[in-house]
Write an enzyme that holds these catalytic residues in place. Structure first.
Site, PDB file in Angstrom:
ATOM      1  N   GLU A  51      25.839   3.935  -5.041  1.00 14.75           N
ATOM      2  CA  GLU A  51      27.139   3.307  -4.788  1.00 14.75           C
ATOM      3  C   GLU A  51      27.663   2.672  -6.057  1.00 14.75           C
ATOM      4  O   GLU A  51      26.894   2.206  -6.895  1.00 14.75           O
ATOM      5  CB  GLU A  51      26.995   2.199  -3.722  1.00 14.75           C
ATOM      6  CG  GLU A  51      26.846   2.748  -2.332  1.00 14.75           C
ATOM      7  CD  GLU A  51      26.759   1.668  -1.263  1.00 14.75           C
ATOM      8  OE1 GLU A  51      26.774   0.464  -1.599  1.00 14.75           O
ATOM      9  OE2 GLU A  51      26.669   2.045  -0.085  1.00 14.75           O
ATOM     10  N   LYS A  67      21.322   4.926   6.016  1.00 18.78           N
ATOM     11  CA  LYS A  67      22.554   4.472   5.373  1.00 18.78           C
ATOM     12  C   LYS A  67      23.461   5.627   4.945  1.00 18.78           C
ATOM     13  O   LYS A  67      24.680   5.518   5.032  1.00 18.78           O
ATOM     14  CB  LYS A  67      22.219   3.641   4.134  1.00 18.78           C
ATOM     15  CG  LYS A  67      21.659   2.262   4.431  1.00 18.78           C
ATOM     16  CD  LYS A  67      21.592   1.465   3.131  1.00 18.78           C
ATOM     17  CE  LYS A  67      20.509   0.417   3.147  1.00 18.78           C
ATOM     18  NZ  LYS A  67      20.701  -0.679   4.069  1.00 18.78           N
ATOM     19  N   HIS A  73      19.140 -10.223  -2.571  1.00 20.64           N
ATOM     20  CA  HIS A  73      19.736  -9.488  -1.448  1.00 20.64           C
ATOM     21  C   HIS A  73      19.277  -9.982  -0.086  1.00 20.64           C
ATOM     22  O   HIS A  73      19.433  -9.294   0.914  1.00 20.64           O
ATOM     23  CB  HIS A  73      19.489  -7.976  -1.571  1.00 20.64           C
ATOM     24  CG  HIS A  73      19.993  -7.400  -2.872  1.00 20.64           C
ATOM     25  ND1 HIS A  73      21.328  -7.379  -3.183  1.00 20.64           N
ATOM     26  CD2 HIS A  73      19.352  -6.867  -3.924  1.00 20.64           C
ATOM     27  CE1 HIS A  73      21.481  -6.841  -4.381  1.00 20.64           C
ATOM     28  NE2 HIS A  73      20.301  -6.534  -4.848  1.00 20.64           N
ATOM     29  N   ARG A 114      21.824  -4.750  16.393  1.00 16.43           N
ATOM     30  CA  ARG A 114      20.994  -5.754  17.083  1.00 16.43           C
ATOM     31  C   ARG A 114      21.649  -7.116  16.908  1.00 16.43           C
ATOM     32  O   ARG A 114      22.671  -7.235  16.230  1.00 16.43           O
ATOM     33  CB  ARG A 114      19.613  -5.784  16.433  1.00 16.43           C
ATOM     34  CG  ARG A 114      19.742  -5.990  14.919  1.00 16.43           C
ATOM     35  CD  ARG A 114      18.442  -6.267  14.242  1.00 16.43           C
ATOM     36  NE  ARG A 114      18.527  -6.127  12.793  1.00 16.43           N
ATOM     37  CZ  ARG A 114      18.962  -7.063  11.971  1.00 16.43           C
ATOM     38  NH1 ARG A 114      19.374  -8.216  12.444  1.00 16.43           N
ATOM     39  NH2 ARG A 114      19.004  -6.858  10.661  1.00 16.43           N
TER      40      ARG A 114
HETATM   41  P1  ADP Z   1      19.679  -3.796   3.105  1.00 17.63           P
HETATM   42  O1  ADP Z   1      19.876  -2.969   4.334  1.00 17.63           O
HETATM   43  O2  ADP Z   1      18.413  -3.452   2.378  1.00 17.63           O
HETATM   44  O3  ADP Z   1      19.853  -5.251   3.342  1.00 17.63           O
HETATM   45  P2  ADP Z   1      22.427  -3.507   2.204  1.00 17.63           P
HETATM   46  O4  ADP Z   1      23.047  -2.188   1.998  1.00 17.63           O
HETATM   47  O5  ADP Z   1      22.791  -4.239   3.457  1.00 17.63           O
HETATM   48  O6  ADP Z   1      20.819  -3.342   2.084  1.00 17.63           O
HETATM   49  O7  ADP Z   1      22.736  -4.429   0.967  1.00 17.63           O
HETATM   50  C1  ADP Z   1      22.132  -5.685   0.791  1.00 17.63           C
HETATM   51  C2  ADP Z   1      23.032  -6.602  -0.011  1.00 17.63           C
HETATM   52  O8  ADP Z   1      23.328  -6.043  -1.288  1.00 17.63           O
HETATM   53  C3  ADP Z   1      24.370  -6.837   0.647  1.00 17.63           C
HETATM   54  O9  ADP Z   1      24.346  -8.002   1.407  1.00 17.63           O
HETATM   55  C4  ADP Z   1      25.326  -6.976  -0.503  1.00 17.63           C
HETATM   56  O10 ADP Z   1      25.436  -8.330  -0.865  1.00 17.63           O
HETATM   57  C5  ADP Z   1      24.683  -6.255  -1.637  1.00 17.63           C
HETATM   58  N1  ADP Z   1      25.346  -4.953  -1.848  1.00 17.63           N
HETATM   59  C6  ADP Z   1      25.220  -3.867  -1.063  1.00 17.63           C
HETATM   60  N2  ADP Z   1      25.958  -2.850  -1.536  1.00 17.63           N
HETATM   61  C7  ADP Z   1      26.562  -3.300  -2.654  1.00 17.63           C
HETATM   62  C8  ADP Z   1      27.433  -2.715  -3.622  1.00 17.63           C
HETATM   63  N3  ADP Z   1      27.825  -1.451  -3.541  1.00 17.63           N
HETATM   64  N4  ADP Z   1      27.861  -3.487  -4.638  1.00 17.63           N
HETATM   65  C9  ADP Z   1      27.431  -4.766  -4.769  1.00 17.63           C
HETATM   66  N5  ADP Z   1      26.603  -5.351  -3.913  1.00 17.63           N
HETATM   67  C10 ADP Z   1      26.163  -4.645  -2.858  1.00 17.63           C
END
Ligand code: ADP
Length: 648
Positions: free
Chosen positions: A200, A116, A235, A297
């Site tokens: 973040e 990431k 999540h 994917r």
């Molecule tokens: P993973 O790869 O573990 O699924 P992600 O980075 O895709 O992690 O984040 C998972 C979820 O968390 C996302 O779908 C989103 O809803 C929430 N999320 C991610 N980043 C943020 C953020 N900076 N602020 C609020 N919610 C977030």
């Protein structure tokens, strides 16, 4: 087009890929682990090859075995599905080296998006908006804390190598940072092999909006609209839809263009999803969406896009992999109506969403909606893989109608045996806030109780309906020859004597004891359980000793209690001690040859995070012991045999 494909996956996605591959005239080749000998995906394919034990790392994650199987089968290409090795650069590369076409992006693109922090750095360079935060190499605690302070709380800690929502931590105050970081690093290092994190800004009222993109090998790249996946629990996506509520054509173009830029920046080819988080406090806006990651994917929720575009994304994947140009250019893509997908899981929302493993004794879906399922009635949900039973997809001209259709389809779905989240999904589809398009990713976790996801007492009305079914069934059969004289089913003789009469029958309702009261009067019998009359809006599934009553998706198991005693001891009469469900032998209290007394503790099995004690059904001795402590056992597996004293 290819003539054959090896599908390096299982379950619903393997079945779904096979369907398109067959339509395109391919020979379909399945692989299966020892836990999947009877699995549906094996049977829907033309051929199948065993690749190892139930443990994923020995089978579905075993690159060497998969490549071997593909070579033996003479496969031309390999489709990885989603999960397992679908985002492994090493697997993509191994396929190519073995002369197989990998149905997915080049290994270099997978790797570029795999971490990431690196992906964010790349996106920043490519001009794609990213969530403000820190994603550098330096990882000492003091420095990270300074970064978090500068970003401003709340912040979200993420594992750089993470996925599946694991290891994400929201930190609300500076004072909590150090402890949260320590915990996160420990957890993340154990789960993903690297303790590196990024920080973040936590976006307020976050909505998850993702863009489906497609690219061919010449670099032509287009977007196929968005999916709103804001209904999440911890999540993890639960319900997805398209279009996103509040999306405008202008914003779709902006997000679509950003997603296409993201794909181009890594030399992408094939199907991919660019995920954005949007600030939902004032609706979707141009300056309030940020890249979070790209999934290189096919996604679980791809049918939503298929429904509104009328395209088969798996067909496109094959075409692109075979070197064809994208079938459409951007301005030829059409969107029609509204689509919703719900993920049906074998889990128990009333008990912390614990996976519910075991046999699916009954499974029926409505015929008028799209269902993607990898299991059938009689199949098993094992502890080894994701407990998803099916995906239901509905499509209608508008959002309300698509959600109505989904709610109706969920009500008409029957799952007996394992528990499921059907009732929870139904409640979500009817929830006012969701109907109004006003949910963010925290909605479910904030509203568990109103969505029925909390421990509730037995549904006595459902139990009464189930018992009434048993009564009717068994009084019919008891009228035959070997009716037991004392059986409660024969109690209707009572009214033949002209005297009103009432009897109580001990029941086991799920795991609770209760009595059914049967009142006989001149007109016949009336049943109540816990003071409740039989529910009239329930669906009864007859599993012989147990009946399963489905009421608005909620399952109630009903047994007559003395029958249940024998059943729960796995046929105690013969002294065979069996595992009541899939699990792990935590402890053995006896050894071979030990004498035991009736009711003595023999072993503890841990299943679904709960401990189950197995006891001796009668006095005797341990004649056979077939497991060791620490061993995984499947439901129904013999643990030991207790011999009766006279038989030894
Ligand atoms: P993973 O790869 O573990 O699924 P992600 O980075 O895709 O992690 O984040 C998972 C979820 O968390 C996302 O779908 C989103 O809803 C929430 N999320 C991610 N980043 C943020 C953020 N900076 N602020 C609020 N919610 C977030």
């Amino acid at each position: 087009m290819f003539k054959s494909v090896l599908i390096a996956n299982r379950g619903e996605i393997a079945c779904r890929i096979a369907r398109t591959a067959k339509r395109l005239g391919m020979r379909t080749i399945a692989v299966y682990s020892a836990a999947d000998v009877h699995a549906l995906h094996r049977r829907v394919c033309d051929e199948s090859y065993p690749i190892g034990s139930a443990e994923p790392r020995d089978s579905y994650l075993n690159v060497k075995r998969l490549i071997e199987a593909a070579k033996i089968a003479g496969a031309e290409c390999v489709h990885p599905g989603y999960g397992f090795l679908s985002e492994s650069g090493d697997f993509a590369e191994a396929c190519v080296q073995a002369g197989l076409v990998f149905v997915g992006p080049p290994a270099s693109a997978i790797r570029a998006m795999g971490l990431k922090d690196r992906a964010k750095a790349l996106m920043e360079k490519a001009g794609v908006p990213i969530v403000p935060g820190y994603h550098g190499e330096r990882q000492d605690a003091k420095f990270l804390k300074q970064q978090a302070d500068a970003i401003g709380y709340p912040v979200l800690l993420k594992p750089a190598a993470g996925g599946g929502g694991r290891g994400l931590r929201r930190i609300d105050r500076a004072a909590d940072f150090d402890a949260a970081l320590q915990g996160a690093v420990r957890e993340v290092a154990a789960a993903f092999g690297s303790g590196r994190v990024l920080i973040e800004k936590y976006v307020s009222a976050p909505r998850h909006i993702e863009i489906q993109i497609f690219a061919d090998k010449d670099g032509n790249t287009i977007y196929l609209g968005e999916r709103d996946c804001s209904l999440q629990r911890r999540h993890q996506k639960v319900i997805e839809e398209s279009p996103a509520p509040g999306m405008t054509e202008k914003l779709r173009q902006e997000m679509g263009t950003a997603a296409v830029e993201a794909a181009k920046a890594v030399g992408y080819a094939g199907a991919g999803t660019v995920e954005f988080v949007a600030d939902g406090t004032k609706g979707l806006r141009s300056d309030a969406f940020w890249f979070i990651e790209m999934n290189t994917r096919l996604q679980v929720e791809h049918p939503v896009t298929e429904a509104i575009t009328g395209l088969d994304l798996v067909e496109w994947q094959f075409r692109v992999a075979a070197g064809e140009k994208l079938p459409l250019v951007q301005n030829e893509v059409r969107f029609d109506g509204h689509a919703v997908e719900a993920r049906v899981y074998a889990e128990d929302p009333e008990h912390g969403f614990l996976p519910s493993t075991g046999r699916i004794v009954g499974l029926e879906f409505p015929a008028d909606v799209r269902v993607e399922s990898g299991v059938e009635a009689g199949g098993e949900v094992t502890p080894f893989y994701d407990p998803m039973i099916a995906k239901i997809i509905t499509h209608a001209p508008g959002r309300e109608a698509a959600l109505d259709r989904m709610a109706g389809a969920i009500d008409r779905t029957l799952i007996a045996g394992v528990r499921s989240n059907l009732a929870f999904l139904g409640a979500l589809c009817r929830a006012r806030a969701f109907r109004d398009g006003k949910v963010d990713t925290g909605y479910i976790d904030r509203n568990l109780a109103t969505l029925g996801a909390e421990s509730r007492g037995p549904d006595y009305a459902a139990a009464a309906a189930g018992f009434t079914h048993l009564l009717a069934r068994d009084s019919n059969s008891a009228a035959g020859d070997d009716a037991e004289p004392d059986s409660p089913w024969n109690a209707r003789d009572g009214f033949q004597l002209g005297r009103p009469r009432s009897i109580e029958v001990p029941l086991l309702i799920d795991s609770e004891n209760a009595d059914a009261v049967v009142d006989y009067d001149g007109d016949g019998a009336t049943v109540t359980v816990g003071g409740m009359s039989p529910a009239t809006d329930a669906n009864v599934f007859d599993g012989k000793d147990t009946v399963f009553v489905l009421r608005h998706g909620r399952q109630t198991r009903v047994q007559v209690r003395d029958v249940s005693v024998a059943a729960s001891h796995g046929g105690a009469g013969d002294g065979v001690i069996k595992a009541p469900m899939h699990g792990k032998v935590l402890e053995l209290f006896v050894g071979k040859g030990d004498a035991v007394t009736a009711g003595q503790r023999l072993a503890v099995i841990e299943a679904m995070k709960m401990e189950h004690t197995l006891r001796a059904p009668f006095a005797g001795s341990v004649a056979e012991l077939v497991v060791a402590a620490g061993q995984q056992v499947v439901e129904g597996a013999q643990i030991m045999l207790i011999g009766r004293p006279d038989a030894v």
